[in-house]
Scaffold this motif. Structure first.
Motif: not given
Length: 191
Positions: A146-150
């Motif tokens: 899981g991470a940010t779209v960026g």
């Protein structure tokens, strides 16, 4: 986050020449420093979107580009080892005339047989080095991240968009986030 359902399947469709193995790549490039020294090789992958059953009958339309600060969960499928060995064992277990007939392998035995510790470690290490929190299944066949779209945009050289149901009134206001293509470092793509 309840409205956001991001579905991404990173089943690798291409491999590059690594060591003694030489197989075709869909498309690949290189990242070099100012002196021309190659820092990393990348393989451009083609994604096959897997839509869960409850969304299969919905017509989707590409909406806005996903915001860099949106959270997005991904699942990396790690190539399993010893698949041919497993197939042969299943054939023996199913053969009425074979001494191993009916002696089925347990979940633990199958997991241990096909486990790819090197691949799982490579994927988890690459993600961790880039600040992505991961977890994996018991035998490492899937790595959840899981991470940010960026972060995903930077790591995968991908453009992420929101896809929404065409008939939003009938289908609800949910959306999925996906990229049509992405790139992986060659050292990761081989796994």
């Amino acid at each position: 986050m309840a409205a956001c359902r991001g579905f991404a399947r990173l089943t690798l469709l291409a491999f590059v020449a690594v060591g003694q193995r030489s197989v075709a790549a869909v498309n690949w490039g290189e990242l070099a420093d100012k002196g021309g020294q190659i820092l990393e090789r990348f393989v451009k992958m083609e994604e096959q979107l897997k839509i869960p059953d409850e969304f299969r009958d919905i017509a989707w339309t590409r909406a806005a580009q996903a915001s860099d600060d949106e959270r997005h969960e991904m699942t990396f499928a790690v190539k399993q080892n010893n698949i041919e060995k497993l197939k042969k064992r299943i054939e023996k277990t199913s053969d009425l005339d074979h001494p191993l007939y009916g002696q089925h392998l347990s979940f633990e035995e199958v997991g241990t047989l096909v486990q790819n510790k090197e691949g799982t470690s490579a994927v988890e290490g690459w993600l961790a080095t880039n600040g992505v929190v991961t977890s994996s299944t018991k035998f490492g066949e899937y790595v959840y991240a899981g991470a940010t779209v960026g972060v995903w945009r930077r790591l995968l050289s991908a453009k992420f968009h929101r896809y929404e149901p065409k008939n939003r009134a009938a289908q609800g206001s949910g959306f999925v986030i996906r990229a049509r293509s992405y790139s992986l470092p060659a050292r990761i793509a081989k796994h």
